[in-house]
Write a protein that holds these residues in place. Structure first.
Motif, PDB file in Angstrom:
ATOM      1  N   GLN A 154      20.634   3.880   6.798  1.00 52.01           N
ATOM      2  CA  GLN A 154      20.650   3.487   5.519  1.00 52.01           C
ATOM      3  C   GLN A 154      19.218   2.441   5.177  1.00 52.01           C
ATOM      4  OE1 GLN A 154      22.516   4.333   2.822  1.00 52.01           O
ATOM      5  NE2 GLN A 154      23.050   5.574   4.427  1.00 52.01           N
ATOM      6  N   ILE A 155      19.039   1.474   6.278  1.00 55.10           N
ATOM      7  CA  ILE A 155      17.925   0.699   6.085  1.00 55.10           C
ATOM      8  C   ILE A 155      16.533   1.483   6.141  1.00 55.10           C
ATOM      9  CG2 ILE A 155      16.673  -1.317   6.842  1.00 55.10           C
ATOM     10  CD1 ILE A 155      19.646  -2.293   7.619  1.00 55.10           C
ATOM     11  N   HIS A 156      16.433   2.221   7.128  1.00 57.07           N
ATOM     12  CA  HIS A 156      15.331   3.197   7.211  1.00 57.07           C
ATOM     13  C   HIS A 156      15.033   3.993   5.790  1.00 57.07           C
ATOM     14  CE1 HIS A 156      15.806   3.832  12.020  1.00 57.07           C
ATOM     15  NE2 HIS A 156      15.429   2.573  11.689  1.00 57.07           N
ATOM     16  N   GLY A 157      15.960   4.398   5.253  1.00 58.00           N
ATOM     17  CA  GLY A 157      15.973   5.359   4.029  1.00 58.00           C
ATOM     18  C   GLY A 157      15.478   4.231   2.981  1.00 58.00           C
ATOM     19  N   GLY A 158      16.002   3.139   2.803  1.00 53.86           N
ATOM     20  CA  GLY A 158      15.461   2.104   1.871  1.00 53.86           C
ATOM     21  C   GLY A 158      14.117   1.581   2.125  1.00 53.86           C
ATOM     22  N   LEU A 159      13.821   1.472   3.367  1.00 56.09           N
ATOM     23  CA  LEU A 159      12.292   0.786   3.697  1.00 56.09           C
ATOM     24  C   LEU A 159      11.374   2.012   3.222  1.00 56.09           C
ATOM     25  CD1 LEU A 159      12.777  -0.376   7.430  1.00 56.09           C
ATOM     26  CD2 LEU A 159      12.374  -1.680   5.439  1.00 56.09           C
ATOM     27  N   ALA A 160      11.880   3.357   3.605  1.00 56.17           N
ATOM     28  CA  ALA A 160      10.764   4.430   3.377  1.00 56.17           C
ATOM     29  C   ALA A 160      10.511   4.374   1.736  1.00 56.17           C
ATOM     30  CB  ALA A 160      11.602   5.599   3.620  1.00 56.17           C
ATOM     31  N   GLN A 161      11.835   4.084   0.893  1.00 58.82           N
ATOM     32  CA  GLN A 161      11.576   4.398  -0.497  1.00 58.82           C
ATOM     33  C   GLN A 161      10.982   3.021  -0.856  1.00 58.82           C
ATOM     34  OE1 GLN A 161      15.528   5.647  -1.268  1.00 58.82           O
ATOM     35  NE2 GLN A 161      14.909   7.092  -2.698  1.00 58.82           N
ATOM     36  N   GLY A 162      10.869   2.072  -0.498  1.00 61.03           N
ATOM     37  CA  GLY A 162      10.459   0.599  -0.949  1.00 61.03           C
ATOM     38  C   GLY A 162       8.841   0.751  -0.399  1.00 61.03           C
ATOM     39  N   ILE A 163       8.355   1.374   0.765  1.00 61.81           N
ATOM     40  CA  ILE A 163       7.124   1.341   1.102  1.00 61.81           C
ATOM     41  C   ILE A 163       6.436   2.596   0.024  1.00 61.81           C
ATOM     42  CG2 ILE A 163       5.581   2.492   2.828  1.00 61.81           C
ATOM     43  CD1 ILE A 163       7.667   1.075   4.750  1.00 61.81           C
ATOM     44  N   GLY A 164       7.473   3.464   0.024  1.00 66.58           N
ATOM     45  CA  GLY A 164       6.948   4.646  -1.100  1.00 66.58           C
ATOM     46  C   GLY A 164       6.405   3.999  -2.258  1.00 66.58           C
ATOM     47  N   GLN A 165       7.383   3.007  -3.100  1.00 64.62           N
ATOM     48  CA  GLN A 165       6.906   2.307  -4.156  1.00 64.62           C
ATOM     49  C   GLN A 165       5.644   1.943  -3.866  1.00 64.62           C
ATOM     50  OE1 GLN A 165       9.406  -0.482  -6.244  1.00 64.62           O
ATOM     51  NE2 GLN A 165       8.333   0.097  -8.224  1.00 64.62           N
ATOM     52  N   ALA A 166       5.218   1.086  -3.192  1.00 62.29           N
ATOM     53  CA  ALA A 166       4.042   0.273  -2.813  1.00 62.29           C
ATOM     54  C   ALA A 166       2.993   1.248  -2.686  1.00 62.29           C
ATOM     55  CB  ALA A 166       4.352  -0.835  -1.728  1.00 62.29           C
ATOM     56  N   MET A 167       3.151   2.101  -2.067  1.00 63.45           N
ATOM     57  CA  MET A 167       1.864   2.960  -1.575  1.00 63.45           C
ATOM     58  C   MET A 167       1.882   4.313  -1.654  1.00 63.45           C
ATOM     59  SD  MET A 167       1.811   1.477   2.629  1.00 63.45           S
ATOM     60  CE  MET A 167       0.498   2.363   2.975  1.00 63.45           C
ATOM     61  N   ILE A 168       2.643   4.898  -2.247  1.00 60.47           N
ATOM     62  CA  ILE A 168       2.963   6.495  -2.316  1.00 60.47           C
ATOM     63  C   ILE A 168       3.142   7.146  -3.612  1.00 60.47           C
ATOM     64  CG2 ILE A 168       3.819   8.424  -1.143  1.00 60.47           C
ATOM     65  CD1 ILE A 168       4.259   6.754   1.294  1.00 60.47           C
ATOM     66  N   GLU A 169       4.095   6.314  -4.367  1.00 58.90           N
ATOM     67  CA  GLU A 169       4.727   6.917  -5.434  1.00 58.90           C
ATOM     68  C   GLU A 169       4.358   6.416  -6.886  1.00 58.90           C
ATOM     69  OE1 GLU A 169       8.899   7.951  -5.023  1.00 58.90           O
ATOM     70  OE2 GLU A 169       8.983   7.161  -2.759  1.00 58.90           O
ATOM     71  N   GLU A 170       4.231   7.070  -7.812  1.00 58.24           N
ATOM     72  CA  GLU A 170       4.065   6.461  -9.020  1.00 58.24           C
ATOM     73  C   GLU A 170       4.098   7.648 -10.301  1.00 58.24           C
ATOM     74  OE1 GLU A 170       0.001   4.699  -9.982  1.00 58.24           O
ATOM     75  OE2 GLU A 170       0.619   4.024 -11.696  1.00 58.24           O
ATOM     76  N   VAL A 171       5.142   7.366 -11.045  1.00 57.42           N
ATOM     77  CA  VAL A 171       5.082   8.249 -12.410  1.00 57.42           C
ATOM     78  C   VAL A 171       4.121   7.765 -13.409  1.00 57.42           C
ATOM     79  CG1 VAL A 171       6.520   8.823 -14.557  1.00 57.42           C
ATOM     80  CG2 VAL A 171       7.640   8.803 -12.179  1.00 57.42           C
ATOM     81  N   VAL A 172       3.304   8.889 -13.813  1.00 59.43           N
ATOM     82  CA  VAL A 172       2.291   8.669 -14.606  1.00 59.43           C
ATOM     83  C   VAL A 172       2.327   9.509 -15.796  1.00 59.43           C
ATOM     84  CG1 VAL A 172      -0.114   8.971 -14.952  1.00 59.43           C
ATOM     85  CG2 VAL A 172       0.838   8.096 -12.788  1.00 59.43           C
ATOM     86  N   TYR A 173       2.385   9.105 -16.998  1.00 51.99           N
ATOM     87  CA  TYR A 173       2.458   9.715 -18.317  1.00 51.99           C
ATOM     88  C   TYR A 173       0.859   9.476 -18.932  1.00 51.99           C
ATOM     89  CZ  TYR A 173       7.460  10.375 -18.482  1.00 51.99           C
ATOM     90  OH  TYR A 173       8.655  10.617 -18.440  1.00 51.99           O
ATOM     91  N   ASP A 174       0.360  10.347 -19.648  1.00 53.06           N
ATOM     92  CA  ASP A 174      -0.936  10.323 -19.953  1.00 53.06           C
ATOM     93  C   ASP A 174      -0.631   9.488 -21.481  1.00 53.06           C
ATOM     94  OD1 ASP A 174      -1.951  13.638 -21.035  1.00 53.06           O
ATOM     95  OD2 ASP A 174      -0.562  12.267 -22.041  1.00 53.06           O
ATOM     96  N   GLU A 175      -1.848   9.238 -22.401  1.00 55.26           N
ATOM     97  CA  GLU A 175      -1.593   8.527 -23.575  1.00 55.26           C
ATOM     98  C   GLU A 175      -1.086   9.451 -24.705  1.00 55.26           C
ATOM     99  OE1 GLU A 175      -5.578   7.519 -23.958  1.00 55.26           O
ATOM    100  OE2 GLU A 175      -6.280   9.436 -24.769  1.00 55.26           O
ATOM    101  N   ASP A 176      -0.634  10.660 -24.392  1.00 53.80           N
ATOM    102  CA  ASP A 176      -0.085  11.431 -25.366  1.00 53.80           C
ATOM    103  C   ASP A 176       1.310  11.798 -24.842  1.00 53.80           C
ATOM    104  OD1 ASP A 176      -2.932  13.456 -25.564  1.00 53.80           O
ATOM    105  OD2 ASP A 176      -2.411  11.861 -26.988  1.00 53.80           O
TER     106      ASP A 176
END
Lengths: 157, 785
Positions: free
Chosen positions: B679-701
């Protein structure tokens, strides 16, 4: 609607014949037509690897293969990996080392791991991570998966 | 009678999972693996613009296609499907499962096709023609909260779903008064003030199994069975019943095998309501399975809170006060828990620190994006991020060791239970102990020297530390609209096997194993003799579900209580058989005997057999061994921990790479340390993911740029070094197990520790803060001025 095409392939050791739409994806043929639901669909851009099977001895993403392309091929899915009730060493490794949580990526992950160890029976940690970088897991953070593959490698799969 | 059986103790051991055999052989049944005779397939036509009025929908081509059984627009569906309910008390705009006249996020459904085949349904949906009158899209949250460029819901001027709600020191919510004396004093006495704008950006949960539902209304019985990839079948049952005009006694909801949730499968979605309503209307089973592209557009997003933080401190490092302005970008509508998530951020802004004045103000803003809701951590990673970034900025400003700064401000063990300025009551904690262990595992002093040596070689290396406290084990019924209890039933079968039900609904958490460990120890039987049932409201009569890291703390507590009730009754039967005092009996190694005399006594199965054919029936007793319990927690639980990372930035490409990750977590008593690690490994992966890997992007439209795995990166095995783990154990007094829960905790410390490390790595360039995600381009620009 295109005319159906006759296909024949060997799946988990059994010859299967069918008449399918040309656009039918292999993963859907396995799951819907043959009821082999162990292979999963996780994306629609060929990234996630949940659909990984073996085609003619090599790991392949079955979502990116049309059924008609697999005509004449020798296919193994997760259902064909164990030898009856005797689990494959990779399956045992995943069980021993808690290499899975929700299980959805697991069949594809195991099939990729089997292919990896066939090609490289004693991989380093780095080689293992590279070998499975075509398979996403959202649950485990990969560490116990690496241990599972190491477990299998040590057993001499 | 042989007494040679010696069973190993189970609780606290790394027991292999009972779930795994079916999962590693591809023999599990997820919702898309289900087929019901007569089943039809449902597909959605979705909006390709972010905001607009629906001028015209032409479904004629779709209706004419071979194999198409039913086509319906949002307006038509609204005639028999009301707007969707939510779980929070704030005023909220109507939200239809399928848009009736206006679309407000890219991907919002506008029509439905039901066909005999999945491919045909998709063909038909694609053949539906929709014409829109486009409207401007409100995408920038700070612009949107001024009503620019457009007001999305007329009843909510300035797009404010929740407007400037204060919380913390000096705020009396009941009286509606705000007293600024304490917070002003803190800042007046400050010798140093850290001020920073910080973005905790939007993420897509992306469980590996997309969502899916199979709704089967049977007209002859006037009953519905609904399978769904959900985290909470009981909540699904209640809402489906309400929305289809059925009673809860007419609906059976089943979570089959579920391929991950992470919070995104708590919400009851329009797709589920639509499938159920259409199944009822047509009298046919209806299946809908989400594409990954749909998941990006139409499964709830996570996080997306903007913060302006001010931290007031003395030069010796003592923090006097915190002031935060939180602006949450919640997307186009309120989903089940959307509005509640930022309130959890508010709740945890004290962090692990004894700060005399904490004041925050929360605003939630509508934008033309997919709504947000719970995603692993659900508000608490955001709180931890803001506070831990500010603390790290203070440490840098004071040239103080980041660990010593935390230590200087820690709440002390003697202060628990600790009532925070934000209204939480932390149950227990020993923060110094966890910090000490983390520093030891990380080899802190040597690690700093290693970093300095690498820097001397010209490498851009940094170390980041973050300390977190989490709120979970949700929770008292006063804080959850569904009620916050959990339920368990325990039955001893005639032959001595144990069947238990739990209202928890695991989707990877391993409760079939951990709960069997608990009952095995409680009754002194082998783990193989215990089966844990979950997920089916036809079998598990009561439950709330799995989210908020509550299965062990609340579900496990209920199981323990139910087991105790049954054990007490079983002891009475055994006492009658043995002519002994029930209080003198022990349950061990498959036998029940008077303490000290294992050879006399009865086999477990003999006693259970007697209970079901009780001749004679002991005075005052009923036959059978089956009971249940509800556990209502008196508080949430508060795990805590310390995450330390070392990170290097490539000077030429700006690419960040993690060199080291250390996590020390305290979740109280642990049932299965191997499962906890996972469980902690999975949480670490997603927390690191937020910092370094993942981002939802919407353009201005309002176009979702990150609409597939091609553009939204998911962490891969090659993204992580080995996680170095350890733990401390500070039990909670809140439940009889002393267990706090741990499912989400990994996301809390990891994200800020990684950003802290990146800022440290690039501190030579004068940068004091870097917004996530840590894109190579962003870091390269800092390096190259």
């Amino acid at each position: 609607m295109a005319d159906p095409v006759a296909v024949s392939m060997t799946i988990n050791g059994k010859v299967r014949k069918a008449s399918v739409e040309p656009r039918l994806l292999l993963v859907h043929f396995l799951r819907e037509n043959l009821g082999l639901t162990g292979t999963h669909v996780g994306c629609d851009t060929s990234q996630c690897g949940a659909c990984t099977i073996h085609i003619d001895g090599r790991a392949a993403k079955s979502c990116t293969v049309f059924t008609v392309q697999a005509d004449g091929a020798e296919i193994m899915t997760i259902e064909g990996l164990a030898d009856g009730e005797k689990l494959h060493a990779v399956q045992e490794g995943f069980w021993e080392e808690h290499g899975l949580q929700c299980g959805y990526c697991t069949p594809g992950m195991i099939m990729s791991s089997v292919a990896l160890l066939k090609e490289n029976p004693h991989p380093t940690e780095d080689e293992i991570r590279k070998g499975i970088d075509g398979n996403f897991c959202r649950c485990t953070g990969y560490q116990h998966i690496v241990k599972a593959i190491q477990h299998a490698a040590n057993k001499g799969s | 009678m042989a007494t040679s059986l010696v069973l190993p103790k189970l609780v606290g051991e790394r027991i292999k999972r009972r779930e795994d055999p079916r999962l590693i052989q591809g023999r599990a049944t997820y919702v898309d693996d289900l087929k019901v005779s007569g089943m039809l397939h449902l597909a959605f036509k979705r909006s390709d613009i972010a905001h607009g009025k629906i001028r015209r929908i032409d479904t004629s081509a779709a209706e004419a296609m071979e194999g198409v059984e039913y086509v319906v627009t949002g307006k038509q569906l609204a005639e028999y499907l009301a707007p969707m309910p939510i779980g929070t008390p704030f005023p909220s705009p109507d939200h239809h499962a399928v848009a009736t006249d206006t679309v407000r996020y890219q991907g919002e459904p506008v029509a439905i096709v039901v066909a005999s085949d999945r491919y045909l349904a998709r063909d038909a949906a694609d053949a539906i023609i929709v014409e829109y009158d486009p409207l401007p899209a409100a995408i920038d949250v700070e612009r949107s909260m001024t009503g620019q460029p457009v007001v999305i819901h007329p009843a909510f001027p300035n797009n404010l779903a929740v407007a400037y709600v204060p919380g913390g020191t000096g705020v009396d919510a009941a009286a509606g008064t705000v007293d600024n004396t304490a917070i002003d004093k803190a800042f007046a006495e400050a010798e140093v003030v850290i001020s920073q704008r910080m973005m905790n950006h939007r993420l897509a949960p992306n469980a590996m199994e997309p969502r899916g539902v199979l709704a089967h209304y049977e007209p002859g019985k006037d009953q519905m069975t609904i399978w769904s990839s959900t985290q909470n079948p009981h909540i699904l049952k209640t809402f489906i019943a309400a929305m289809t005009g059925l009673g809860e006694h007419q609906v059976r909801a089943i979570a089959p095998e579920v391929g991950g949730g992470f919070g995104c499968k708590i919400n009851i979605y329009g797709e589920e309501y639509a499938a159920a309503a259409i199944s009822k209307r047509l009298g046919r089973p209806i299946k809908w399975i989400e594409d990954r592209s749909e998941a990006f557009q139409a499964t709830i997003h996570g996080r997306d809170i903007l913060c302006y933080i001010d931290l007031a401190a003395k030069r010796d490092g003592k923090v006097l006060g915190l002031r935060l302005k939180l602006i949450a970008d919640i997307g186009a509508y309120n989903m089940l828990l959307t509005a509640a998530i930022p309130t959890l951020t508010m709740l945890m802004l004290n962090g692990t620190y004894d700060i005399p004045a904490v004041r925050a103000e929360l605003t939630e803003v509508f934008t033309n994006k997919m709504p947000t809701d719970a995603y692993r951590g659900a508000g608490r990673p955001e709180a931890t991020y803001f506070v831990e970034r500010a603390m790290d900025m203070l440490a840098a400003e004071l040239k103080m060791d980041p660990a010593e700064l935390r230590r200087k401000n820690f709440i002390q063990p003697s202060q628990f239970p600790y009532a925070t300025q934000m209204g939480a009551v932390y149950d227990s904690g020993d923060y110094d102990k966890a910090l000490d262990l983390a520093l030891k595992v990380a080899n802190w002093t040597a690690l700093k020297a290693e970093r300095d040596a690498m820097r001397a070689e010209g490498r851009l290396v940094g170390i980041g530390l973050a300390f977190y406290v989490e709120v979970c084990g949700l929770g008292p019924s006063s804080s959850l609209p569904t009620g916050g209890w959990e339920h368990a039933g325990v039955t001893i079968e005639r032959g001595g096997k144990i069947t238990a039900t739990t209202g928890a609904s695991p989707h990877g958490q391993g409760n079939e194993t951990t709960f069997a460990q608990m009952l095995g120890d409680q009754f002194g039987v082998a783990i193989e003799d215990v089966t844990i049932l979950h997920g089916d409201t036809g079998i598990v009569k009561q439950g709330i579900g799995t989210f908020g890291s509550r299965s062990q703390a609340v579900g496990g507590a209920a199981l323990n209580l139910a087991g105790q009730k049954v054990k007490t009754k079983m002891a009475k039967f055994a006492a009658a058989m043995l002519d002994a005092n029930e209080d003198d009996l022990v349950f061990e190694n498959g036998r029940i005997f008077v303490k000290g005399s294992p050879d006399t006594g009865k086999a477990f199965a003999e006693v259970s057999g007697y209970a079901y054919v009780p001749v004679p029936l002991p005075e005052g007793m009923e036959p059978g061994l089956s009971d249940e319990a509800f556990f209502e927690p008196t508080n949430n639980t508060y795990p805590f921990g310390c995450h330390i990372t070392m990170l290097e930035v490539d000077r030429d490409t700006g690419e960040p790479k993690l060199l080291k990750v250390v996590a020390v977590d305290d979740a109280g008593n642990l049932i299965n340390p191997m499962i906890v690690e996972g469980q902690i490994h999975g949480g670490l992966a997603q927390g690191i993911g937020q910092a370094m890997i993942e981002e939802v992007v919407y353009d201005e439209d309002g176009q979702l740029v990150t609409g597939s795995f091609m553009d939204y990166a998911i962490p891969r095995a090659t993204d992580f070094p080995w996680f170095e783990m350890d733990n401390t154990v500070t039990p909670t007094p809140v439940n009889p197990l002393g267990a706090k829960g741990v499912g989400e905790a990994g996301t809390l410390g990891s994200t800020p520790s990684v950003v802290n490390a990146a800022v440290d790595a690039l501190s030579g360039f004068g940068v004091k803060h870097i917004d996530m995600m840590l894109r190579p381009e962003k870091l390269w620009k800092i390096i190259n001025g």
